[in-house]
Design an enzyme around this catalytic site. Structure first.
Site, PDB file in Angstrom:
ATOM      1  N   ARG A 185      39.013  54.372 170.929  1.00  0.00           N
ATOM      2  CA  ARG A 185      38.970  54.817 169.536  1.00  0.00           C
ATOM      3  C   ARG A 185      40.088  54.117 168.789  1.00  0.00           C
ATOM      4  O   ARG A 185      41.124  53.761 169.380  1.00  0.00           O
ATOM      5  CB  ARG A 185      39.195  56.344 169.504  1.00  0.00           C
ATOM      6  CG  ARG A 185      39.009  56.973 168.152  1.00  0.00           C
ATOM      7  CD  ARG A 185      39.274  58.479 168.216  1.00  0.00           C
ATOM      8  NE  ARG A 185      38.883  59.133 166.986  1.00  0.00           N
ATOM      9  CZ  ARG A 185      39.105  60.414 166.717  1.00  0.00           C
ATOM     10  NH1 ARG A 185      39.707  61.182 167.601  1.00  0.00           N
ATOM     11  NH2 ARG A 185      38.725  60.931 165.566  1.00  0.00           N
ATOM     12  N   GLY A 207      36.517  65.577 164.080  1.00  0.00           N
ATOM     13  CA  GLY A 207      35.515  64.625 164.561  1.00  0.00           C
ATOM     14  C   GLY A 207      35.120  63.597 163.516  1.00  0.00           C
ATOM     15  O   GLY A 207      33.951  63.258 163.365  1.00  0.00           O
ATOM     16  N   HIS A 231      41.508  59.716 182.668  1.00  0.00           N
ATOM     17  CA  HIS A 231      42.277  58.945 181.689  1.00  0.00           C
ATOM     18  C   HIS A 231      43.014  57.794 182.390  1.00  0.00           C
ATOM     19  O   HIS A 231      43.885  57.164 181.792  1.00  0.00           O
ATOM     20  CB  HIS A 231      43.315  59.841 181.008  1.00  0.00           C
ATOM     21  CG  HIS A 231      42.731  60.926 180.145  1.00  0.00           C
ATOM     22  ND1 HIS A 231      41.699  60.710 179.258  1.00  0.00           N
ATOM     23  CD2 HIS A 231      43.057  62.234 180.008  1.00  0.00           C
ATOM     24  CE1 HIS A 231      41.421  61.851 178.627  1.00  0.00           C
ATOM     25  NE2 HIS A 231      42.217  62.780 179.070  1.00  0.00           N
TER      26      HIS A 231
HETATM   27  P1  A3P Z   1      39.874  64.751 165.891  1.00  0.00           P
HETATM   28  O1  A3P Z   1      41.148  65.387 166.345  1.00  0.00           O
HETATM   29  O2  A3P Z   1      40.116  63.484 165.129  1.00  0.00           O
HETATM   30  O3  A3P Z   1      38.981  65.681 165.173  1.00  0.00           O
HETATM   31  P2  A3P Z   1      38.992  64.100 173.301  1.00  0.00           P
HETATM   32  O4  A3P Z   1      37.644  64.686 173.528  1.00  0.00           O
HETATM   33  O5  A3P Z   1      39.176  62.772 173.960  1.00  0.00           O
HETATM   34  O6  A3P Z   1      40.067  65.084 173.581  1.00  0.00           O
HETATM   35  O7  A3P Z   1      39.047  63.755 171.747  1.00  0.00           O
HETATM   36  C1  A3P Z   1      39.066  64.774 170.794  1.00  0.00           C
HETATM   37  C2  A3P Z   1      38.610  64.190 169.482  1.00  0.00           C
HETATM   38  O8  A3P Z   1      37.191  64.011 169.509  1.00  0.00           O
HETATM   39  C3  A3P Z   1      38.898  65.149 168.339  1.00  0.00           C
HETATM   40  O9  A3P Z   1      39.080  64.309 167.200  1.00  0.00           O
HETATM   41  C4  A3P Z   1      37.600  65.929 168.273  1.00  0.00           C
HETATM   42  O10 A3P Z   1      37.403  66.605 167.057  1.00  0.00           O
HETATM   43  C5  A3P Z   1      36.587  64.814 168.494  1.00  0.00           C
HETATM   44  N1  A3P Z   1      35.285  65.289 168.963  1.00  0.00           N
HETATM   45  C6  A3P Z   1      35.034  66.291 169.854  1.00  0.00           C
HETATM   46  N2  A3P Z   1      33.716  66.423 170.019  1.00  0.00           N
HETATM   47  C7  A3P Z   1      33.108  65.516 169.242  1.00  0.00           C
HETATM   48  C8  A3P Z   1      31.741  65.188 168.966  1.00  0.00           C
HETATM   49  N3  A3P Z   1      30.744  65.832 169.543  1.00  0.00           N
HETATM   50  N4  A3P Z   1      31.502  64.176 168.103  1.00  0.00           N
HETATM   51  C9  A3P Z   1      32.501  63.504 167.515  1.00  0.00           C
HETATM   52  N5  A3P Z   1      33.815  63.773 167.709  1.00  0.00           N
HETATM   53  C10 A3P Z   1      34.114  64.771 168.573  1.00  0.00           C
END
Ligand code: A3P
Length: 334
Positions: A162, A301, A140
């Site tokens: 995002r 997601g 990060h």
């Molecule tokens: P939401 O909380 O909006 O659902 P990170 O991986 O950077 O921690 O981000 C997490 C976010 O990515 C969460 O969003 C999660 O649900 C979403 N996410 C995880 N896997 C995913 C996938 N395969 N496709 C799309 N979104 C995904």
């Protein structure tokens, strides 16, 4: 051998015979010299070289900055927290390892390991012993905080951002889940209060806009070094974005693969629906990142879930703020 009797006996001596600093001594001095802020969620963050980082990550980051030895083939995945890191890790792992593990392979590592267990975060785990080719790392960290060795080597960086509304809301739910588990009686601060601090830049690895701008500018200046992606564009046309990633990583899909539907299969394999339903990712007790259950990385997601937490007027204020920060960069995040 005698046991050490007092503090003097604990001094560390290098192989050359000279005295080395006590473990952590200079780190503690550094911490004391840094600006500090308490987040609304109560954690302490330190302002290190312009970015807010917590103590445990900072110690690993410094080691990473000083000791990381990149290889020209390394791929570094960079995101702000909650921007789709888990998704990016699964896609890049699957694309780069596809000759070793096809999607139909019953032993595909993603079927039994959370993406975070396959692509380590450099700020949580010291990745000196990483195996597999190309080596994949995630972070990060903003560009200024990356080791000089990464900047000067030929290794490549993929940056995923995002929309800040959804990133913020995703973070709010993530932290809410963590805090309620630690202390069920704790009153989680309101989205409004949290959003104010987010816009002050006081978030993990923030200010978020500074990080986005650094990689955006670099992707324009050195497109062979940095590929800049957006979560919303992955959602919009995952096939085109997978092709873009593969081309960038010098492992383009052949026309045969394309005709055989390999890209489509990879996209489906790494989709939220597929990954979040795997037993390993439903686990609440299995961990691929210290202290975080695998399941916490999968929530909805979706694009636009901000509507269920913040008001339109809060979202508009955030948009105006972000627009102002990105002014003149040519980047739009809506
Ligand atoms: P939401 O909380 O909006 O659902 P990170 O991986 O950077 O921690 O981000 C997490 C976010 O990515 C969460 O969003 C999660 O649900 C979403 N996410 C995880 N896997 C995913 C996938 N395969 N496709 C799309 N979104 C995904």
């Amino acid at each position: 051998m005698d046991c050490p009797q007092d503090d003097d006996d604990l001094q560390v001596i290098s192989s050359k015979g000279e005295e080395l600093p006590q473990p952590n001594e200079s780190f503690q001095e550094l911490l004391q010299s840094l600006p500090i802020r308490k987040r609304i969620t109560k954690e302490l963050l330190y302002l290190y070289d312009g970015f807010w980082i917590d103590e445990s990550c900072l110690e690993v980051v410094i080691d990473f900055q000083q000791n990381f030895q990149p290889q020209d083939t390394d791929i570094i995945l960079v995101t702000a927290p909650k921007s789709g890191t888990t998704w990016l890790k699964s896609l890049v792992f699957t694309i780069t390892r596809r000759s070793q593990y096809t999607i139909s392979d019953k032993n595909h590592p993603l079927l039994t390991t959370n993406p975070h267990g396959l692509v380590p975060f450099v700020e949580y785990v010291n990745p000196h012993n990483h195996v597999g080719t190309p080596r994949l790392f995630a972070t990060h960290l903003s560009y200024t905080l990356l080791p000089e060795s990464i900047k000067t080597s030929k290794c490549k960086i993929i940056y995923l951002c995002r929309n800040p509304r959804d990133t913020f809301v995703s973070m709010w739910h993530f932290e809410h889940k963590i805090m309620s588990k630690l202390d069920p009686s704790w009153q989680f601060p309101s989205p409004k209060e949290c959003l104010e601090q987010f816009c002050e830049g006081v978030s993990h690895f923030g200010p978020f806009w500074e990080q986005i701008l650094q990689y955006w500018k670099l992707s324009n200046e050195r497109p062979e070094k940095v590929l800049f992606l957006k979560y919303e564009e992955l959602k919009g046309d995952i096939i085109a974005q997978c092709k873009k990633m593969a081309d960038f990583m010098n492992c383009s899909f052949s026309s045969e693969e394309e005709n055989d539907g390999v890209i489509k299969d990879i996209a489906k394999f790494c989709s939220f629906e597929h990954l979040s339903n795997l037993e390993v990712n439903k686990q609440t007790e299995q961990r691929s990142v210290p202290q975080l259950d695998n399941g916490i990385f999968f929530r909805k997601g979706e694009i636009g879930d901000w509507k269920n937490l913040i008001t339109t007027s809060m979202a508009e204020k955030l948009d105006q703020f972000v627009e102002q920060k990105l002014q003149g960069s040519g980047l739009k995040l809506n």
